[in-house]
Design a protein around this motif. Structure first.
Motif, PDB file in Angstrom:
ATOM      1  N   LEU A 180      83.220  47.422 114.848  1.00 29.84           N
ATOM      2  CA  LEU A 180      83.473  48.864 114.855  1.00 29.84           C
ATOM      3  C   LEU A 180      82.341  49.611 115.549  1.00 29.84           C
ATOM      4  O   LEU A 180      81.168  49.284 115.379  1.00 29.84           O
ATOM      5  N   GLY A 181      82.729  50.631 116.290  1.00 25.44           N
ATOM      6  CA  GLY A 181      81.745  51.493 116.938  1.00 25.44           C
ATOM      7  C   GLY A 181      81.153  52.477 115.941  1.00 25.44           C
ATOM      8  O   GLY A 181      81.582  52.580 114.787  1.00 25.44           O
ATOM      9  N   THR A 182      80.188  53.242 116.397  1.00 23.33           N
ATOM     10  CA  THR A 182      79.493  54.199 115.543  1.00 23.33           C
ATOM     11  C   THR A 182      80.443  55.227 114.932  1.00 23.33           C
ATOM     12  O   THR A 182      80.363  55.529 113.736  1.00 23.33           O
ATOM     13  N   THR A 183      81.361  55.751 115.734  1.00 23.32           N
ATOM     14  CA  THR A 183      82.305  56.752 115.222  1.00 23.32           C
ATOM     15  C   THR A 183      83.182  56.168 114.131  1.00 23.32           C
ATOM     16  O   THR A 183      83.380  56.784 113.074  1.00 23.32           O
ATOM     17  N   ASP A 184      83.704  54.969 114.372  1.00 26.40           N
ATOM     18  CA  ASP A 184      84.575  54.342 113.376  1.00 26.40           C
ATOM     19  C   ASP A 184      83.804  53.961 112.112  1.00 26.40           C
ATOM     20  O   ASP A 184      84.333  54.069 111.004  1.00 26.40           O
ATOM     21  N   LEU A 185      82.555  53.543 112.258  1.00 25.79           N
ATOM     22  CA  LEU A 185      81.731  53.258 111.078  1.00 25.79           C
ATOM     23  C   LEU A 185      81.482  54.529 110.268  1.00 25.79           C
ATOM     24  O   LEU A 185      81.517  54.504 109.034  1.00 25.79           O
ATOM     25  N   THR A 186      81.254  55.629 110.960  1.00 22.99           N
ATOM     26  CA  THR A 186      81.047  56.915 110.284  1.00 22.99           C
ATOM     27  C   THR A 186      82.315  57.324 109.538  1.00 22.99           C
ATOM     28  O   THR A 186      82.241  57.763 108.381  1.00 22.99           O
ATOM     29  N   ILE A 187      83.462  57.178 110.187  1.00 26.33           N
ATOM     30  CA  ILE A 187      84.738  57.503 109.528  1.00 26.33           C
ATOM     31  C   ILE A 187      84.925  56.608 108.304  1.00 26.33           C
ATOM     32  O   ILE A 187      85.363  57.069 107.250  1.00 26.33           O
ATOM     33  N   TYR A 188      84.573  55.331 108.441  1.00 31.75           N
ATOM     34  CA  TYR A 188      84.708  54.409 107.311  1.00 31.75           C
ATOM     35  C   TYR A 188      83.841  54.863 106.135  1.00 31.75           C
ATOM     36  O   TYR A 188      84.307  54.904 104.990  1.00 31.75           O
ATOM     37  N   VAL A 189      82.586  55.177 106.393  1.00 32.20           N
ATOM     38  CA  VAL A 189      81.675  55.593 105.322  1.00 32.20           C
ATOM     39  C   VAL A 189      82.196  56.866 104.651  1.00 32.20           C
ATOM     40  O   VAL A 189      82.197  56.980 103.415  1.00 32.20           O
ATOM     41  N   ILE A 190      82.650  57.821 105.453  1.00 33.73           N
ATOM     42  CA  ILE A 190      83.207  59.059 104.891  1.00 33.73           C
ATOM     43  C   ILE A 190      84.433  58.746 104.033  1.00 33.73           C
ATOM     44  O   ILE A 190      84.581  59.279 102.933  1.00 33.73           O
ATOM     45  N   THR A 191      85.286  57.861 104.520  1.00 29.67           N
ATOM     46  CA  THR A 191      86.491  57.474 103.776  1.00 29.67           C
ATOM     47  C   THR A 191      86.116  56.824 102.455  1.00 29.67           C
ATOM     48  O   THR A 191      86.694  57.138 101.407  1.00 29.67           O
ATOM     49  N   LEU A 192      85.147  55.929 102.497  1.00 28.74           N
ATOM     50  CA  LEU A 192      84.704  55.243 101.288  1.00 28.74           C
ATOM     51  C   LEU A 192      84.133  56.237 100.271  1.00 28.74           C
ATOM     52  O   LEU A 192      84.454  56.177  99.079  1.00 28.74           O
ATOM     53  N   LEU A 193      83.320  57.162 100.741  1.00 27.52           N
ATOM     54  CA  LEU A 193      82.733  58.162  99.842  1.00 27.52           C
ATOM     55  C   LEU A 193      83.806  59.091  99.266  1.00 27.52           C
ATOM     56  O   LEU A 193      83.761  59.438  98.076  1.00 27.52           O
ATOM     57  N   LEU A 194      84.753  59.481 100.098  1.00 25.14           N
ATOM     58  CA  LEU A 194      85.860  60.309  99.600  1.00 25.14           C
ATOM     59  C   LEU A 194      86.684  59.543  98.568  1.00 25.14           C
ATOM     60  O   LEU A 194      87.113  60.109  97.553  1.00 25.14           O
TER      61      LEU A 194
END
Length: 170
Positions: A63-77
């Motif tokens: 995963l690229g940086t953007t997708d990793l960021t989306i993943y982390v946000i999704t996990l936190l949400l």
């Protein structure tokens, strides 16, 4: 001892709806809320469980940086959603026995609504992540936008419309 409605009028003046005391109403509303949370919590737990396992898949490292960021946000949400929905039950457990059932139901209902809003965010970001990986170009954004609009209509707009339409008749 006479019971009064939330607006201060005595129960004896009620002319429509159920004839129940404030405590009976709180008990009924609590049972309804608990059933609603049970239904939604199952889906949230499955989604959150899936999110927790994603990091162990081979594709995660690509995963690229953007997708990793989306993943982390999704996990936190997802974690916040789980916390809010489970909070309804722990709220009740911590204040039960203190003769605060109507207030408990009110605050637990608000917490459940916060959980639904957080679920909307979780679903949005999870869909965005998955569709970014499966669709090309801006198609992912359009599909997510359409689905989020659908969720908003089903979860908020339709109930608000029904409430407005049928409450104004009384």
């Amino acid at each position: 001892m006479n019971s009064h409605r939330d607006d201060g009028t005595p129960e004896s003046s009620w002319t429509r709806g159920r004839r129940e005391t404030r405590e009976e109403r709180a008990d009924r509303r609590w049972t309804e809320l608990l059933q609603e949370v049970r239904v939604i919590q199952t889906g949230v737990q499955i989604l959150f469980g899936f999110l927790l396992t994603v990091v162990f898949t081979p594709r995660f490292t690509t995963l690229g940086t953007t997708d990793l960021t989306i993943y982390v946000i999704t996990l936190l949400l997802g974690a916040a959603t789980t916390g809010a929905l489970m909070g309804t039950v722990t709220f009740h457990r911590l204040v039960s026995g203190h003769r605060l059932k109507p207030q408990t139901v009110l605050w637990a209902s608000r917490l459940a609504l916060v959980g639904v809003v957080l679920l909307l965010g979780t679903m949005t970001s999870a869909l965005l992540l998955i569709l970014r990986l499966t669709l090309s170009g801006s198609a992912a954004l359009w599909v997510v936008a359409i689905l989020v609009a659908w969720f908003v209509v089903c979860w908020f707009v339709l109930p608000a419309w029904v409430l407005h339409r049928y409450s104004s008749r009384e």
